[in-house]
Scaffold this motif. Structure first.
Motif, PDB file in Angstrom:
ATOM      1  N   ALA A  76      -0.775   1.370  -6.805  1.00  0.00           N
ATOM      2  CA  ALA A  76      -2.159   1.082  -6.439  1.00  0.00           C
ATOM      3  C   ALA A  76      -2.261  -0.247  -5.699  1.00  0.00           C
ATOM      4  O   ALA A  76      -1.344  -1.079  -5.738  1.00  0.00           O
ATOM      5  N   GLN A  77      -3.400  -0.440  -5.023  1.00  0.00           N
ATOM      6  CA  GLN A  77      -3.610  -1.691  -4.290  1.00  0.00           C
ATOM      7  C   GLN A  77      -3.633  -2.885  -5.240  1.00  0.00           C
ATOM      8  O   GLN A  77      -3.028  -3.921  -4.968  1.00  0.00           O
ATOM      9  N   ASP A  78      -4.330  -2.734  -6.362  1.00  0.00           N
ATOM     10  CA  ASP A  78      -4.375  -3.797  -7.362  1.00  0.00           C
ATOM     11  C   ASP A  78      -3.284  -3.539  -8.392  1.00  0.00           C
ATOM     12  O   ASP A  78      -3.131  -2.420  -8.895  1.00  0.00           O
ATOM     13  N   ASP A  79      -2.523  -4.570  -8.715  1.00  0.00           N
ATOM     14  CA  ASP A  79      -1.427  -4.440  -9.677  1.00  0.00           C
ATOM     15  C   ASP A  79      -2.000  -4.321 -11.090  1.00  0.00           C
ATOM     16  O   ASP A  79      -2.689  -5.225 -11.565  1.00  0.00           O
ATOM     17  N   VAL A  80      -1.732  -3.206 -11.751  1.00  0.00           N
ATOM     18  CA  VAL A  80      -2.206  -2.969 -13.112  1.00  0.00           C
ATOM     19  C   VAL A  80      -1.021  -3.189 -14.054  1.00  0.00           C
ATOM     20  O   VAL A  80      -0.186  -2.307 -14.245  1.00  0.00           O
ATOM     21  N   LEU A  81      -0.951  -4.393 -14.626  1.00  0.00           N
ATOM     22  CA  LEU A  81       0.179  -4.781 -15.470  1.00  0.00           C
ATOM     23  C   LEU A  81      -0.334  -5.520 -16.698  1.00  0.00           C
ATOM     24  O   LEU A  81      -1.402  -6.143 -16.663  1.00  0.00           O
ATOM     25  N   TYR A  82       0.426  -5.455 -17.763  1.00  0.00           N
ATOM     26  CA  TYR A  82       0.077  -6.221 -18.963  1.00  0.00           C
ATOM     27  C   TYR A  82       0.417  -7.697 -18.731  1.00  0.00           C
ATOM     28  O   TYR A  82       1.573  -8.028 -18.411  1.00  0.00           O
ATOM     29  N   GLN A 398     -10.969  -2.653 -22.030  1.00  0.00           N
ATOM     30  CA  GLN A 398     -10.016  -3.590 -21.426  1.00  0.00           C
ATOM     31  C   GLN A 398      -8.751  -2.893 -20.939  1.00  0.00           C
ATOM     32  O   GLN A 398      -8.092  -3.388 -20.027  1.00  0.00           O
ATOM     33  N   GLU A 399      -8.415  -1.759 -21.514  1.00  0.00           N
ATOM     34  CA  GLU A 399      -7.185  -1.051 -21.136  1.00  0.00           C
ATOM     35  C   GLU A 399      -7.471   0.200 -20.313  1.00  0.00           C
ATOM     36  O   GLU A 399      -6.588   1.031 -20.133  1.00  0.00           O
ATOM     37  N   ARG A 400      -8.680   0.328 -19.827  1.00  0.00           N
ATOM     38  CA  ARG A 400      -9.061   1.537 -19.098  1.00  0.00           C
ATOM     39  C   ARG A 400      -8.169   1.770 -17.878  1.00  0.00           C
ATOM     40  O   ARG A 400      -7.647   2.871 -17.671  1.00  0.00           O
ATOM     41  N   ARG A 401      -7.997   0.744 -17.055  1.00  0.00           N
ATOM     42  CA  ARG A 401      -7.199   0.909 -15.833  1.00  0.00           C
ATOM     43  C   ARG A 401      -5.752   1.242 -16.157  1.00  0.00           C
ATOM     44  O   ARG A 401      -5.130   2.088 -15.498  1.00  0.00           O
ATOM     45  N   MET A 402      -5.207   0.575 -17.179  1.00  0.00           N
ATOM     46  CA  MET A 402      -3.830   0.858 -17.566  1.00  0.00           C
ATOM     47  C   MET A 402      -3.695   2.273 -18.101  1.00  0.00           C
ATOM     48  O   MET A 402      -2.727   2.985 -17.791  1.00  0.00           O
ATOM     49  N   LEU A 403      -4.667   2.708 -18.893  1.00  0.00           N
ATOM     50  CA  LEU A 403      -4.627   4.059 -19.456  1.00  0.00           C
ATOM     51  C   LEU A 403      -4.690   5.105 -18.349  1.00  0.00           C
ATOM     52  O   LEU A 403      -3.940   6.092 -18.371  1.00  0.00           O
ATOM     53  N   ILE A 404      -5.559   4.907 -17.381  1.00  0.00           N
ATOM     54  CA  ILE A 404      -5.672   5.855 -16.273  1.00  0.00           C
ATOM     55  C   ILE A 404      -4.372   5.905 -15.481  1.00  0.00           C
ATOM     56  O   ILE A 404      -3.873   6.986 -15.141  1.00  0.00           O
ATOM     57  N   LYS A 405      -3.808   4.750 -15.204  1.00  0.00           N
ATOM     58  CA  LYS A 405      -2.575   4.688 -14.422  1.00  0.00           C
ATOM     59  C   LYS A 405      -1.431   5.398 -15.134  1.00  0.00           C
ATOM     60  O   LYS A 405      -0.728   6.229 -14.534  1.00  0.00           O
ATOM     61  N   GLU A 406      -1.238   5.098 -16.388  1.00  0.00           N
ATOM     62  CA  GLU A 406      -0.087   5.644 -17.098  1.00  0.00           C
ATOM     63  C   GLU A 406      -0.284   7.108 -17.472  1.00  0.00           C
ATOM     64  O   GLU A 406       0.669   7.891 -17.461  1.00  0.00           O
TER      65      GLU A 406
END
Length: 587
Positions: A76-82, A398-406
């Motif tokens: 993705a354009q924005d880095d979704v990382l912990y 708070q973890e929505r983007r990470m959940l969608i990505k993974e």
């Protein structure tokens, strides 16, 4: 712009069990429209536009090396990382979850190490990723980590959305060099990019140029300038090809001498330029492209027929790893990610200070002061009915983007994530109330019997779990922190009033409200643990009265406590089930 390569050279040899299957990405006459939302414009205009905006209009193309969820990588354009995980931890946990069971954990870790080396991340391997408020690695290094997460599965097709966005020219070149190396390794790579520098532009093999949703060029990057020159759009000055193409996409002709100074004339001239470019594309490029796609169909059919006869490991099982394995890895990753915030000093100070302050206010309350003792028990139910709720509300938003990505990459089951995420929070959620009860219970002078103390502690912890469940449900349903906290505030206010302490004789038409409040059940259980029907207290000098006849206790009752336990159990399971079902809607 797109890049594809069929070279067989690779930088690092992939694991034998991670064979790359060729995939051809093909799209024909793709049309995509949206209805713009104009809310917030000047008063008097319609809030919704009745016209649709065309984003893509009849786009056709093909990118050569099967598309398939676990064979496709998307950056993705924005880095979704912990933010609290190190670079090494980020890639290792991704490898453990995304690579199949046919590889051992050591093989997966070794593969992650190879990717770290291949992407030049060795120097920062032990640095935390960082985030908006946490200092970590640089933007270019974050982008390489995101690319590395997708390269772990040795994808046949790699899609990247604006990989150089927000990066300086040197860092952008390093990222594109990395991507170019991925393409040379026999993978199909497609990326969107806006106005790259000239040296970045020449790194692409093939480009697709769009103008207001219509295609005006599709072909080799090196031939773009020659093509536009052949149809009458040439420039006499040296330009970055990307700047030249961007001007054409916006309808700006390369010769400014005949440009109109009037806005109406300028817009009309741009429209004519676009029409000329689209017409030239339909005449010169589109027929050849459609013929190429048509001829490729037989090749694709023969490849799929051959591939279906092979033993494809992705067909053998739906998931790469078992439920229990996913749960263990996700739990371990969650504990590491939250190791810095789990027992932070601020939260510990907040709870301990309230416990000591409450203990001083209720310092060794005499048995005869039954009103104060009942108030202390209600304080238990209120504080540990609301504090965990507000903390849990933030969990899933708070973890929505990470959940969608993974989840979109098929990394794990939602149920394994849900269980790992909620269980991983238990150490903090249960440790702090335990310390709180240990402090204030004995300072407040409540019944000193060990069994009574243990039962009181268990009731408080029980209430914490129910409260946390409701907070998880609110967060999962709304997935927006402000809305969830607002709903939590209204709910806690209602539960506070209907908790059985402030209003003891609730009117019959609204009495049902108290049965929705877990604080009501927690308060009643604490009273039942602390007092018995045969207990007495000194209601006046030398006069003993039955505890059961004391007004606030009489309105609650000291019997049928098992019903209260059952009701809280139903809330505990019900709220968490609602939270889980709400998460299934997240896409």
């Amino acid at each position: 712009m797109a890049s594809d390569s069929l070279h067989s050279t690779v930088h690092q040899q992939p694991s034998p069990n991670l064979t790359s299957f060729p995939i051809i990405l093909k799209f024909e006459e793709v049309v995509y429209k949206v209805k713009p939302d104009h809310r917030g414009l000047c008063r008097g205009r319609s809030s919704w536009s009745s016209t649709e905006k065309t984003i893509l209009n009849g786009i056709t193309g093909m990118v050569f090396p099967g598309s398939i969820k676990r064979r496709t990588g998307f950056v993705a354009q924005d880095d979704v990382l912990y933010p609290h995980l190190t670079v090494s931890e980020t890639l290792i946990f991704t490898a453990l979850l995304r690579l199949p069971n046919s590889l051992t954990n050591n093989d997966k870790i070794a593969h992650a190490e190879r990717v770290i080396t291949e992407l030049g991340l060795t120097r920062c391997r032990n640095s935390i990723v960082g985030g908006a408020l946490i200092r970590g690695i640089s933007g270019g290094e974050k982008k390489r980590v995101s690319i590395g997460q997708e390269m772990l599965i040795n994808p046949s097709l790699l899609l990247l959305d604006e990989p150089t966005s927000g990066l300086d020219s040197t860092t952008a070149q390093r990222i594109l060099t990395t991507i170019k190396g991925v393409a040379r390794g026999g993978r199909t790579v497609v990326t969107t990019i806006h106005q790259p520098s000239s040296r970045l532009y020449h790194m692409f093999d093939k480009v697709v140029v769009l103008s207001e949703g219509r295609c005006i060029y599709n072909g080799p990057a090196s031939a773009a300038m020659e093509y536009f020159s052949s149809i009458g759009f040439s420039t006499s000055i040296t330009l970055n090809p990307a700047d030249f193409l961007l001007d054409l996409a916006n309808g700006i002709a390369p010769d400014p001498e005949h440009a109109s100074e009037q806005s109406e004339g300028l817009e009309q001239e741009r429209k004519l330029t676009r029409e000329a470019l689209i017409s030239a594309y339909d005449k010169n490029i589109a027929p050849k492209l459609k013929l190429e796609i048509s001829n490729s169909r037989m090749d694709i059919y023969s490849f799929n027929k051959h591939a279906s006869s092979r033993n494809d490991p992705t067909k053998a099982e739906q998931w790469c790893t078992s439920w229990w394995y996913q749960f263990k890895v996700l739990l371990q990753r969650g504990l590491k990610e939250r190791r810095y915030e789990a027992f932070n000093r601020l939260r510990i100070f907040q709870v301990i200070s309230v416990a000591f302050l409450g203990g001083l206010l209720w310092w060794h309350t005499p048995e005869s002061h039954i009103q104060d003792r009942v108030a202390l028990l209600f304080f238990f139910s209120v504080f540990w009915g609301f504090y965990p709720l507000y903390n849990a509300v933030f969990t899933f938003p708070q973890e929505r983007r990470m959940l969608i990505k993974e989840r979109s990459s098929g990394m794990y089951r939602l149920s394994s994530y849900f269980m790992a995420r909620t269980i991983g929070d238990l150490p903090l959620e249960l440790a702090l109330p335990t310390a709180f009860v240990f402090i204030i219970y004995w300072m407040g002078g409540l019944k000193p019997h060990p069994v009574t103390f243990i039962l009181s502690l268990l009731v408080v912890l029980y209430s914490v779990l129910v409260s946390q469940s409701l907070g998880l449900a609110f967060g999962a349903i709304l997935m927006e922190i402000k809305q969830a906290t607002t709903l939590a505030s209204v709910t806690t206010l209602v539960f506070l009033i209907a908790g059985g302490y402030y209003v003891q004789q609730i009117p019959p038409f609204i009495a049902w409200l108290k049965y929705l409040s877990y604080s009501y059940y927690c308060y009643k259980l604490l009273l039942g643990v602390q007092y018995d029907e045969e207990d007495y207290y000194e209601c006046s000098n030398g006069v003993l009265c039955r505890v059961e006849d004391f007004g606030p206790i009489k309105s609650m009752g000291l019997n049928q406590l098992w019903v209260d336990v059952l009701m809280m159990a139903l809330m505990l399971v019900g709220y968490r089930l609602v939270a889980y079902l709400a998460l299934r809607r997240v896409r």
